[in-house]
Design an enzyme around this catalytic site. Structure first.
Site, mmCIF file in Angstrom:
data_model
loop_
_atom_site.group_PDB
_atom_site.id
_atom_site.type_symbol
_atom_site.label_atom_id
_atom_site.label_comp_id
_atom_site.label_asym_id
_atom_site.label_seq_id
_atom_site.Cartn_x
_atom_site.Cartn_y
_atom_site.Cartn_z
ATOM 1 N N GLU A 94 -12.481 2.400 15.720
ATOM 2 C CA GLU A 94 -11.495 3.217 15.002
ATOM 3 C C GLU A 94 -11.220 4.526 15.733
ATOM 4 O O GLU A 94 -10.166 5.137 15.534
ATOM 5 C CB GLU A 94 -12.000 3.497 13.580
ATOM 6 C CG GLU A 94 -10.957 4.124 12.662
ATOM 7 C CD GLU A 94 -11.452 4.339 11.233
ATOM 8 O OE1 GLU A 94 -12.508 3.792 10.866
ATOM 9 O OE2 GLU A 94 -10.760 5.052 10.478
ATOM 10 N N ARG A 122 0.815 -1.219 0.000
ATOM 11 C CA ARG A 122 0.000 0.000 0.000
ATOM 12 C C ARG A 122 0.849 1.270 0.000
ATOM 13 O O ARG A 122 0.553 2.217 -0.717
ATOM 14 C CB ARG A 122 -0.952 -0.002 1.197
ATOM 15 C CG ARG A 122 -2.108 -0.947 0.960
ATOM 16 C CD ARG A 122 -3.153 -0.891 2.048
ATOM 17 N NE ARG A 122 -4.196 -1.873 1.718
ATOM 18 C CZ ARG A 122 -5.236 -2.150 2.487
ATOM 19 N NH1 ARG A 122 -5.388 -1.531 3.641
ATOM 20 N NH2 ARG A 122 -6.129 -3.030 2.114
#
Lengths: 112, 566
Positions: free
Chosen positions: B378, B290
């Site tokens: 998160e 990534r």
């Protein structure tokens, strides 16, 4: 030679005292009606009331409105280079413009 | 006029109803607490959970033998030395339990011959990721938790409730002040314990993969209440998010499974495969990581070799139609409905904001430094360090959600809260008052300006000049926003909603940019063109606090656990 879509949108907070307003928005094949509504908010009128969360994936189910009389999701309905008439759902309580009270009754906050 | 003050009282207030919030609410209610589950949109339909397509990491060992310590090792390796080891351990150790609970609740994890199937994902040493029907993990998780929330007594659900500020009394968090978006009315919530489960900050970026309600509200609420944030510079970008042609009804990270199955070729506008220039030869396989992928794409665009919409091309034109159909049958039809024929055309892709590693600093009880304030999912920072291992996002939502629900309930049993005595009650009510002049300014355009600034200058590739330019832009937007919202009345006054969103977004954007500017190195998701190497002296976490309107950064060595994976 830029193509346009004309979105004619019902505006107001009172079912009996609304008005229709028309906006020309740039048209690119493949766009959704919600793309057009977001464009209007940024480029023409930030007060236009719409509701959505997921933008694109048809996951949140918030953007349900009437387009040319049919009940659809604004995020999956294609923008078209013609006039489209957008109205709030007629079987739900109106909040403002295209926003209606869509939450199930058990999820509405009413205070204690 | 529907602007009269409304009130509510609860033991545990949960802000946000993604997987973390719903799991927290269920656990708290099971523990006997009265719960108010609030969300600024519909319950259990917004946020990031519902958008998850694939993998949920867990050392279940259903097919291949596994142990949470191996999952833990992989999590720490991905985090590049910055993981909070105690939180990472909790995440990995508790995961199997939560995954089994979800299974019992009927989520429908994919199975082969009765056993839960586990897929291989990058960064894992063995197949470890459970999923639902490849592209349905998020919707199935949301639906399952919504069903359990509905049938668990003691949970009051409240949609369209946008929390404006946490209320504090002598340092204790005693509830929250919120705007009811549907009516425009201010709301005061008394809560003995409060859990922030508002997810990440992907809305700060023009290109992102989550819902529009992920503007980092929870981080801003915590900062203003006096809590610390950690690792705010680490925003994970997904390199090949869909860019063009316009594709609707699909998630922009959908090309990931395509590349896994079919390879595909990344091309610049000269038709060249370019990743070799950045040290990775792909040769039709999906091997670029990534960070390298994002770097390579941004660099090609900067060099003038990008696609018309500012990305690069992803091509499957070399794949026979039969192979495409065999791998993704119904998806090929959905692409056709969007006018995309992969045998004839390539698509444009570019890095999109995907997840935030940083967040609210908590201990293993999910407790912040402020008594009565917890965080989950998160919204929590630290477990994933500088880079998140694939599959850990939904897992942390479950584990941290459950733990926060449990601990908040314990706390609520011995706490009392009277929001009416909050130190900042008057200020919060004043801020929400609607009888002020209406201002004619374009808040929607301001949101877009912020998103463009963050994408270009605080995105996958950063340097000092870009970050300083971004901070200047953020400051001028904050000046334009002003200290007070515009007046208005009734529900869904968009300029007022935007104003409260921008107040949060600008504060959080500033925290990300300042932390990124201070960290003069490249590590994980923080890539500095002017400091391209990792530096040993930066093997520290940065904490952020808000004092008198200024953000204060401090460096602290990562929290290690005594008996690490031995």
């Amino acid at each position: 030679m830029t193509e346009h879509a004309t979105l004619t949108i019902w505006r107001g907070s009172d079912v009996k005292a609304g008005r229709w307003e028309s906006y020309e928005v740039p048209f690119e094949p493949g766009q959704s009606v919600l793309d057009g509504l977001r464009w209007i908010r940024i480029n023409r009128d930030p007060t236009l009331a719409i509701r959505f969360s997921c933008i694109n994936a048809n996951a949140c189910k918030e953007c349900m409105i009437k387009i040319d009389g049919e009940t659809v999701y604004a995020c999956t309905e294609r923008l078209q280079p013609r006039e489209m008439k957008l109205a709030p759902l007629s079987n739900k309580k109106l909040v403002r413009d295209l926003v209606t009270e869509i939450a199930p009754p058990a999820e509405r906050f009413t205070g204690s | 006029m529907a602007n009269e003050l409304m009130r509510a009282e609860t033991d545990v207030l949960v802000i946000g109803s993604g997987a973390a919030g719903m799991y927290a609410a269920i656990e708290a209610a099971r523990g006997g607490a009265k719960v108010l589950l609030a969300d600024r949109s519909l319950i259990g339909r917004g946020g990031a959970t519902v958008m998850a397509q694939m993998t949920v990491a867990v050392a279940l060992g259903a097919e291949t033998p596994d142990h949470w310590r191996r999952h833990y090792d992989d999590t720490l390796a991905a985090g590049r030395g910055l993981c909070n080891e105690e939180l990472a351990r909790l995440l990995c150790e508790q995961a199997p339990d939560c995954i089994r609970a979800m299974d019992e609740w009927g989520v429908g994890w994919a199975r082969k011959e009765g056993r839960i199937t586990q897929a291989m994902a990058p960064g894992h040493d063995r197949p470890r990721c459970v999923y639902v029907d490849f592209l349905n993990t998020g919707p199935a998780v949301s639906k399952t938790l919504r069903t359990v929330v509905n049938r668990t007594g003691g949970i009051r659900r409240a949609g369209d409730l946008c929390v404006v500020d946490l209320l504090h009394n002598g340092g204790d968090i005693v509830g929250a002040a919120a705007l009811h978006l549907g009516s425009g009315a201010p709301v005061i919530i008394s809560a003995k314990a409060t859990i922030v489960a508002t997810g990440g900050l992907t809305r700060l970026y023009r290109r992102n993969s989550a819902s529009a309600n992920m503007g980092g509200d929870g981080y801003a609420l915590a900062l203003r209440a006096g809590a610390s944030l950690v690792d705010m510079e680490f925003v994970q970008f997904f390199p090949i998010g869909h860019l063009a042609p316009r594709l609707i009804g699909m998630d922009p990270i959908m090309w990931d499974p395509f590349r896994y199955k079919l390879g595909g070729r990344l091309l610049n506008n000269l038709g060249e495969e370019f990743t070799e220039r950045y040290g990775v030869i792909e040769d039709g396989k999906y091997v670029v990581t990534r960070d390298v992928g994002s770097y390579a794409i941004v660099k090609e665009v900067e060099a003038g070799r990008g696609s018309p919409h500012g990305g690069v091309y992803l091509s499957f034109q070399h794949c026979p139609e039969a192979a495409l159909r065999a791998a993704f049958g119904p998806v090929i039809d959905r692409l056709a409905a969007n006018g995309i024929d992969l045998t004839k055309t390539s698509v444009e892709v570019a890095p999109i904001a995907h997840y935030h590693m940083g967040g609210i600093a908590v201990d293993t009880k999910m407790q912040t430094g402020l008594p009565g304030l917890f965080a989950a999912g998160e919204a929590v920072g630290g477990a994933n360090g500088a880079n998140r291992l694939s599959g850990n996002a939904i897992t942390e939502a479950f584990v941290f959600g459950r733990e926060s629900g449990r601990r908040a309930t314990e706390y609520a049993e011995r706490a009392s809260a009277v929001a009416d005595r909050a130190d900042n009650l008057a200020a919060a009510l004043d801020l929400m008052a609607a009888d002020r002049p209406v201002r004619d300014f374009n808040t929607a355009e301001m949101v877009q300006t912020l998103q463009t600034t963050m994408q270009e200058d605080v995105g996958p590739l950063r340097n000092e000049a870009k970050l300083k330019r971004a901070l200047a832009r953020i400051e001028s937007l904050a000046e334009a926003l002003g200290e007070r919202p515009p007046g208005g009345d009734r529900g869904f006054d968009m300029r007022r909603i935007d104003w409260f969103d921008l107040r949060n977004m600008l504060l959080v954007a500033r925290a990300v940019a300042e932390a990124a500017l201070a960290r003069t190195e490249t590590r994980g998701a923080q890539q500095r063109e002017d400091y391209p190497q990792a530096s040993p002296e930066w093997a520290v976490n940065q904490f952020v606090e808000l004092r008198d309107g200024r953000l204060i950064l401090s460096k602290i060595r990562p929290r290690v656990q005594a008996e690490a994976a031995s």
